[in-house]
Design an enzyme around this catalytic site. Structure first.
Site, PDB file in Angstrom:
ATOM      1  N   THR B 167       7.996  19.899  10.122  1.00 17.04           N
ATOM      2  CA  THR B 167       8.492  18.601   9.683  1.00 17.04           C
ATOM      3  C   THR B 167       9.916  18.770   9.153  1.00 17.04           C
ATOM      4  O   THR B 167      10.301  19.862   8.759  1.00 17.04           O
ATOM      5  CB  THR B 167       7.650  18.046   8.526  1.00 17.04           C
ATOM      6  OG1 THR B 167       7.713  18.975   7.443  1.00 17.04           O
ATOM      7  CG2 THR B 167       6.201  17.852   8.930  1.00 17.04           C
ATOM      8  N   GLU B 311       2.663  15.342  12.251  1.00 15.59           N
ATOM      9  CA  GLU B 311       1.286  15.768  11.994  1.00 15.59           C
ATOM     10  C   GLU B 311       0.290  15.177  13.008  1.00 15.59           C
ATOM     11  O   GLU B 311      -0.859  15.595  13.043  1.00 15.59           O
ATOM     12  CB  GLU B 311       0.876  15.367  10.568  1.00 15.59           C
ATOM     13  CG  GLU B 311       1.585  16.148   9.465  1.00 15.59           C
ATOM     14  CD  GLU B 311       2.942  15.560   9.080  1.00 15.59           C
ATOM     15  OE1 GLU B 311       3.454  14.692   9.821  1.00 15.59           O
ATOM     16  OE2 GLU B 311       3.481  15.957   8.030  1.00 15.59           O
ATOM     17  N   LYS B 415       9.275  -0.713  -6.288  1.00 13.60           N
ATOM     18  CA  LYS B 415       8.430  -1.374  -7.280  1.00 13.60           C
ATOM     19  C   LYS B 415       9.315  -2.132  -8.274  1.00 13.60           C
ATOM     20  O   LYS B 415      10.014  -1.526  -9.081  1.00 13.60           O
ATOM     21  CB  LYS B 415       7.549  -0.361  -8.012  1.00 13.60           C
ATOM     22  CG  LYS B 415       6.412  -1.037  -8.774  1.00 13.60           C
ATOM     23  CD  LYS B 415       5.299  -0.070  -9.116  1.00 13.60           C
ATOM     24  CE  LYS B 415       4.015  -0.832  -9.442  1.00 13.60           C
ATOM     25  NZ  LYS B 415       2.877   0.083  -9.654  1.00 13.60           N
ATOM     26  N   TRP B 420       5.321  -4.857  -5.524  1.00  8.13           N
ATOM     27  CA  TRP B 420       5.882  -4.038  -4.450  1.00  8.13           C
ATOM     28  C   TRP B 420       6.780  -4.857  -3.519  1.00  8.13           C
ATOM     29  O   TRP B 420       6.466  -5.978  -3.163  1.00  8.13           O
ATOM     30  CB  TRP B 420       4.763  -3.434  -3.603  1.00  8.13           C
ATOM     31  CG  TRP B 420       3.938  -2.410  -4.332  1.00  8.13           C
ATOM     32  CD1 TRP B 420       2.659  -2.571  -4.778  1.00  8.13           C
ATOM     33  CD2 TRP B 420       4.338  -1.090  -4.693  1.00  8.13           C
ATOM     34  NE1 TRP B 420       2.229  -1.417  -5.397  1.00  8.13           N
ATOM     35  CE2 TRP B 420       3.244  -0.488  -5.365  1.00  8.13           C
ATOM     36  CE3 TRP B 420       5.522  -0.340  -4.530  1.00  8.13           C
ATOM     37  CZ2 TRP B 420       3.295   0.808  -5.868  1.00  8.13           C
ATOM     38  CZ3 TRP B 420       5.568   0.945  -5.018  1.00  8.13           C
ATOM     39  CH2 TRP B 420       4.450   1.524  -5.690  1.00  8.13           C
TER      40      TRP B 420
END
Lengths: 520, 520
Positions: B167, B311, B415, B420
């Site tokens: 990654t 992944e 936030k 959110w």
């Protein structure tokens, strides 16, 4: 180095999860004795869960084999899922088996339960003390619906059996193979590939290939995997039933043996019906006659030519060629399959487009043995370069790019004067003759030549009594395709050609018929 | 009951067999530093066999890891096959990694050899005593060609590693995953499905997604599996290179991140070029902006929206919707993949089209761990109903039929005042504003609200200096889509937006940039 990818079972559980969760509104239409049943994947999933609870109550678990003698219906489809989801093996039994064959396979496989369709009278003659017989009817439906939906299915290893099928053995007892969750998953996924069948959620798919044999080529699984509308044509579907279903349900892809489409095409012409929704017919089990391909094309329908056998679970090649000559080939094998051709001693034969040899095959959905039959297994496999290959019994030619052309079944080749004649080649040639509906060629013993070819021919209604042996032979000669000694010694006109329980020309019966007719 | 299906390894060996035997005449075109290279699969296969002999001589075997730091070229493609065919693992290293990252992954993976492209200057700064470095150039070609073709590859278990990828770790060291032969095979086969990408032998496929990252979504493997012509766009491909390759080679399907197509579209408009052969652009890594989809559509090009991550090997969803609103969703998962959404405590959240939660995933090409990193593995997986699920870190909403809509990366959510805000939603909204070429939104610390959104905007050349903060905010307000408190506090105009080494918005760098700009 081991990979870090998780162990994930390729299984019917994933197909069911998709059908239930991702495509709840997709439809299943089923023609049954009582009429037409239509429900959504959502309702189907609920029924599968209720049926699973019923089966569990009957003691079905991961050690069980459950038989079915049934047509392509929604009830059969529910069993296709419930039994493997519980970890058991669904044993599909050929509706056209003789009661003695049914009896043999039910006892040999050890079926705990046997579900049978209402019109399968043969069941009454079957003696199988260890099996409980259940009729697929309204009462069965009520019984299933009285059970709560099972909410949990066990994890099943992908190499466990899911569906079991027996060959229509022409000699000796039928031989069994057990397909795995994994092989069904991979083969079904393959059917979604554009150059295989290309089934998508936009399709309306009708498998006419029977669910009682080689799991209807996994088409039911592939359809539910991708959310396609599935149309199941039910008991003994005739051309009238098929035409109605295609028109009423808007079928886009239909799958079945050439004989199905020959009869349908004949019916459509007689009744002057067209099928505007139908885009593709996938056919296998025998080479599609050129007249059939042309006839379908005139209606705007493409023909895909597939090849496979009980021992390869379903299909291993698909040819989508637009070229009618090229389409007579079986084509290239699908990913996950490998082939070679060998001579009788097992030596490899080159891919030169000329050399004949037996096709041997290995791959992700090819059987590695016959169920509980070490002796039959021994004769049907060979080892090349340390790997096991299944001997198909098909004599083929491979072109330099691996496109397969089946010459004949090894046992149907005709040996005349020490040379081989392909019965398949002659049959296909005769079927290009306008007056001919169907034809079969077999070898009959001959004192001088060893064997000689004889043709059985079904004429179209309008030509009956008007076309004779000499016309057929003259037509064959005019093709300039065969040496003179290939031409059949006899042409016998019949009303229909006997088929095996899986719809193929029954050459064993044919030889007997011919013997009788030629003596007469 | 065990199935009777043979054990057959789903592996790159089968893909290679197909490429070599079934599609010898298919073409591979590769843009390299010296110009354009063109050869057939037949010649490619021969090169792979020579390269394999060379690698074998260098001591490469089934225990070896071989690194590459290379662009999408034929030389890289040959290594994609040779190393796994020998049973080794190909470790693709990100060309854009910092030398210290390269050094870390080479040593951590234990690369025996590292092949690098001529322009990868960073290699000089890498200290890896145990690895031998080989430059991919003419001399390398001559060396390979001086070796005889290897005629036998060992059988490799399908769960063995084939390709390894790290990654682009934004915090801490990069994390490694190792894809298996099996996962690559199944994922490649999936790419042939009509409703995934539908690659066929008739296609001309150009993966712009880099081969140095997540094996270019397995597109090179899928293409060779089915005999498609493969066009590899080589080092640092700009919009001019891509446009030329598409036109000259007749590319029908091209695959890459949205930013590739944004720049290409901009270039096509400026230069008044069209791309008549191109039918489909598959894009992933970020939601494709609506303006991009519309722009491509005007040129007759369809956009497919795919989703995946390192992944999950490559892609796990594809959305082919013709409806532009619907196409903003990531879509349904492919066969062989399962998903759920969970709250921070790991409880399942319903698929109601409203509830946000983290996407967790399992399936046939999802990693089950990080390479040699038990600690990182522990934090990234959870167990539900006895099964392991990978935590994607993506906050999503699922509609009742399982179509995924990514709200944001969990760590990029803003936030504000205890509520959110989705940075992705705001970015996509700003990018529908005609004068905007690209936009990014990040949260910056705020004493009163905790965090507040700030937008970075790249204007199209012709609008620079003519559009201000108020215009952007007024546009957002006019959409009637967001509550007032969602609107960014600041709009900062920049010339370009920093990207990670895999082409995604680099929000870590963005936050630093913004801090600097707002202080100034």
């Amino acid at each position: 180095m081991k990979s870090t990818i998780m162990d994930y079972n390729l299984s019917i559980h994933n197909v069911f999860w998709r059908a239930e969760k991702l495509y709840p509104d997709s439809q299943i239409v089923s023609r049954v004795h009582e009429g037409k049943v239509r429900y959504t994947y959502s309702k189907f999933s609920e029924r599968v869960r209720r049926l699973s609870e019923y089966l569990r109550e009957q003691g079905v678990d991961s050690s069980s084999v459950v038989g079915t003698i049934a047509w392509n219906t929604h009830r059969h489809l529910e069993l296709y899922f419930s039994v493997p989801l519980l970890g058991g093996v669904l044993h599909t039994i050929n509706v056209r088996f003789h009661p003695s064959e049914m009896e043999y396979v039910i006892n040999f496989a050890g079926d705990k339960l046997v579900f049978y369709d209402v019109d399968v009278e043969e069941v009454k003659k079957v003696r199988a003390e260890k099996s409980k017989f259940v009729r697929l009817d309204d009462e069965f439906d009520r019984e299933v619906n009285s059970h709560p939906p099972l909410d949990y299915f066990p994890e099943v290893d992908e190499r466990e059996g899911a569906v079991m099928c027996f060959t229509s053995g022409t000699t000796g007892h039928p031989k069994g193979v057990v397909y795995s969750h994994r092989s069904i998953f991979i083969h079904s996924l393959s059917l979604l590939a554009k150059e295989i069948v290309g089934i998508s959620s936009q399709d309306i798919v009708m498998p006419v290939v029977p669910m009682f044999h080689i799991s209807a080529w996994d088409v039911p699984f592939a359809s539910l995997m991708t959310g396609a509308k599935l149309v199941l044509p039910g008991p003994r579907p005739g051309p009238d039933h098929l035409a109605s279903l295609i028109r009423e349900e808007g079928v886009t892809v239909a799958i079945g043996a050439p004989t199905v489409w020959i009869n349908l095409l004949d019916y459509l012409r007689r009744e002057k019906i067209d099928l505007p929704s139908l885009k593709v017919v996938v056919t296998g089990g025998a080479e599609p006659p050129k007249g059939l391909i042309k006839g379908l094309r005139e209606l705007g329908i493409r023909t895909y030519h597939a090849w496979g056998m009980t021992e390869t679970e379903a299909i291993t090649t698909v040819n989508q060629s637009e070229n009618i000559e090229e389409l007579s080939r079986q084509g290239k094998v699908m990913p996950g399959i490998e082939v070679k051709i060998v001579d009788p001693s097992g030596n490899e034969i080159p891919w030169d487009g000329k050399s004949w040899g037996e096709l041997v095959i290995r791959g992700a959905w090819v059987t590695g043995e016959y169920f509980n039959s070490p002796e039959k297994t021994r004769d049907s496999f060979l080892t090349l370069e340390g790997k096991r290959w299944f001997r198909t019994g098909d004599v083929v030619v491979l072109d330099p790019k691996g496109s397969i052309k089946v010459v004949d079944r090894a046992k149907d080749l005709i040996k005349s004067g020490g040379e081989w004649i392909s019965s398949v080649d002659l049959e296909n040639a005769i079927m290009t003759y306008e007056p001919v509906l169907e034809a079969a060629v077999v070898g009959v013993p001959d004192l001088k030549w060893g064997e000689r070819p004889v043709a059985l021919v079904v004429l179209r209604q309008e030509y009956r009594g008007k076309v004779g042996k000499e016309d057929v032979l003259k037509y064959l000669e005019s093709m300039n395709r065969f040496p003179k000694w290939w031409l059949p010694d006899e042409v016998i006109f019949v009303d229909s050609i006997p088929k095996t329980s899986t719809g193929k020309l029954d050459k064993k019966v044919l030889r007997t018929t011919i013997k009788g007719r030629m003596r007469a």
